[in-house]
Scaffold this active site. Structure first.
Site, PDB file in Angstrom:
ATOM      1  N   ARG A  51       0.864  -1.175   0.000  1.00  0.00           N
ATOM      2  CA  ARG A  51       0.000   0.000   0.000  1.00  0.00           C
ATOM      3  C   ARG A  51       0.904   1.229   0.000  1.00  0.00           C
ATOM      4  O   ARG A  51       1.910   1.280   0.736  1.00  0.00           O
ATOM      5  CB  ARG A  51      -0.916   0.023   1.234  1.00  0.00           C
ATOM      6  CG  ARG A  51      -2.108  -0.924   1.141  1.00  0.00           C
ATOM      7  CD  ARG A  51      -3.084  -0.534   0.040  1.00  0.00           C
ATOM      8  NE  ARG A  51      -4.246  -1.414  -0.069  1.00  0.00           N
ATOM      9  CZ  ARG A  51      -4.344  -2.445  -0.908  1.00  0.00           C
ATOM     10  NH1 ARG A  51      -3.357  -2.750  -1.719  1.00  0.00           N
ATOM     11  NH2 ARG A  51      -5.457  -3.170  -0.954  1.00  0.00           N
ATOM     12  N   GLU A  97      -3.636   7.185  -4.585  1.00  0.00           N
ATOM     13  CA  GLU A  97      -4.015   6.655  -5.901  1.00  0.00           C
ATOM     14  C   GLU A  97      -5.329   7.255  -6.372  1.00  0.00           C
ATOM     15  O   GLU A  97      -6.230   7.403  -5.547  1.00  0.00           O
ATOM     16  CB  GLU A  97      -4.205   5.126  -5.803  1.00  0.00           C
ATOM     17  CG  GLU A  97      -2.914   4.385  -5.827  1.00  0.00           C
ATOM     18  CD  GLU A  97      -3.100   2.877  -5.690  1.00  0.00           C
ATOM     19  OE1 GLU A  97      -4.143   2.341  -6.100  1.00  0.00           O
ATOM     20  OE2 GLU A  97      -2.184   2.250  -5.162  1.00  0.00           O
ATOM     21  N   HIS A 142      -0.885  -0.126 -10.124  1.00  0.00           N
ATOM     22  CA  HIS A 142      -1.516  -1.090  -9.204  1.00  0.00           C
ATOM     23  C   HIS A 142      -2.029  -2.335  -9.945  1.00  0.00           C
ATOM     24  O   HIS A 142      -3.231  -2.606  -9.967  1.00  0.00           O
ATOM     25  CB  HIS A 142      -2.656  -0.413  -8.417  1.00  0.00           C
ATOM     26  CG  HIS A 142      -2.906  -1.108  -7.094  1.00  0.00           C
ATOM     27  ND1 HIS A 142      -3.334  -0.457  -5.957  1.00  0.00           N
ATOM     28  CD2 HIS A 142      -2.788  -2.413  -6.731  1.00  0.00           C
ATOM     29  CE1 HIS A 142      -3.470  -1.321  -4.964  1.00  0.00           C
ATOM     30  NE2 HIS A 142      -3.149  -2.520  -5.417  1.00  0.00           N
TER      31      HIS A 142
HETATM   32  C1  DGY Z   1      -5.514  -6.111  -3.010  1.00  0.00           C
HETATM   33  O1  DGY Z   1      -6.335  -6.993  -3.276  1.00  0.00           O
HETATM   34  O2  DGY Z   1      -5.487  -5.568  -1.908  1.00  0.00           O
HETATM   35  C2  DGY Z   1      -4.540  -5.770  -4.075  1.00  0.00           C
HETATM   36  O3  DGY Z   1      -3.847  -4.615  -3.808  1.00  0.00           O
HETATM   37  C3  DGY Z   1      -5.237  -5.696  -5.416  1.00  0.00           C
HETATM   38  O4  DGY Z   1      -4.371  -6.192  -6.359  1.00  0.00           O
END
Ligand code: DGY
Length: 321
Positions: A238, A267, A285
């Site tokens: 993240r 984002e 992402h």
């Molecule tokens: C999630 O599922 O948290 C991922 O970041 C998506 O790819």
């Protein structure tokens, strides 16, 4: 009567068709993600919500949804949802764990190779017509065998990265909130380090922790100062775990060698300073973005929602919700 459901954005088609056959379905939009005011308007009569990590499901939104009984997040991370409020309101929250482990770990290795071997710069060089012939020092990168990979967060994805990275000759050290058992450490050939020691020792630092108050800006100016000048930082977890401004400064001044990012604090906005740097690889992402994984995620999110709305305990209940 079928339950009223809002799907904020399309899923992979087969899963969306199935959801549509089982519920009274409204699709929020097929275009850009909806602004909060439009989302609030659409959710006010719904019992179920199927959403994505790009949707902010906060207090303001949940309070506009008096009939809401279940939120199915098509992601493993749930930092986009006010879990505490959902729990207090008796709303079931589910996610899509485990199935994206391998594809996210694969993308991590892709970023490690892209940064250490300068793949994006080299591709750009060819497209610009600058390749005039083989040269001994053209795009010299860093080799992996014998180097040390420091993994921050040794959960499912971190462990998959550790296994795959060993095939490239990398030694594995890790930092985790809870140290793994000696058996697990032995199986993974991973040695535990305190965070500061890991940062000082690793040639490549790869972040796989979850975002929580403890990990917010975990890698900021003070920690960047500990990292080797030749090191590479990878973040596929993240964005907010890294202070992007501080990292951009470290890349710009040569304080660290390179970075690879798949995630960003705000984002889809990317820190503008990062966009101008050549020693960073930026991805939108796509950690879990293989057709196979996204299809599984879509069906898992649909099944979770259908089970929760039927009053059953869904397979992927988020524990702290
Ligand atoms: C999630 O599922 O948290 C991922 O970041 C998506 O790819």
């Amino acid at each position: 009567m079928k339950p009223r459901v809002l799907l904020t954005h399309p899923l992979i088609k087969e899963a969306m068709d199935y959801l549509s056959s089982q519920t009274e379905l409204e699709l929020g939009t097929s275009g850009d993600f909806l602004p909060p005011s439009e989302l609030a308007e659409k959710i006010k009569d719904k019992e179920g919500l199927l959403c994505f990590l790009s949707d902010t499901i906060d207090r303001e939104l949940i309070e506009k949804a008096p009939f809401l009984r279940a939120i199915s997040n098509c992601a493993v991370g749930t930092n986009n949802i006010d879990l505490k409020l959902a729990r207090n309101r008796g709303i079931t929250v589910t996610n899509t764990p485990d199935i994206l482990t391998e594809s996210t770990a694969d993308l991590t290795l892709a970023l490690i190779l892209a940064t250490t071997r300068r793949l994006i710069e080299a591709d750009d060089f060819c497209r610009q017509g600058q390749f005039k012939g083989w040269k001994i020092d053209l795009f010299l990168g860093q080799g992996l065998p014998g180097k040390t990979l420091g993994i921050i967060g040794l959960g499912q994805i971190g462990q998959a990265v550790a296994r795959k990275a060993q095939a490239f000759g990398l030694k594995i050290i890790y930092y985790n909130r809870h140290r793994l058992s000696p058996e697990k450490e032995m199986n993974l050939k991973a040695e535990y380090r305190h965070l500061d020691s890991l940062l000082a020792e690793a040639d490549i630092i790869s972040i796989h922790a979850s975002l929580n108050p403890e990990s917010y800006h975990l890698i900021a100016k003070d920690k960047l100062a500990l990292i080797k000048k030749s090191a590479v930082v990878i973040n596929v977890a993240r964005g907010a775990i890294v202070d992007e401004k501080a990292l951009a400064e470290a890349l710009k001044t040569g304080r660290i060698w390179a970075a690879g990012f798949d995630v960003y604090e705000h984002e889809p906005r990317i820190e503008p300073e990062l966009l101008s740097l050549k020693n960073v690889v930026l991805l939108p992402h796509i950690g879990s973005a293989t057709y196979e994984t996204r299809l599984k995620m879509s069906f898992m999110a649909v099944n979770n929602l259908i089970e929760a709305l039927a009053g059953k305990t869904p397979a992927n209940l988020v524990k702290d919700s």
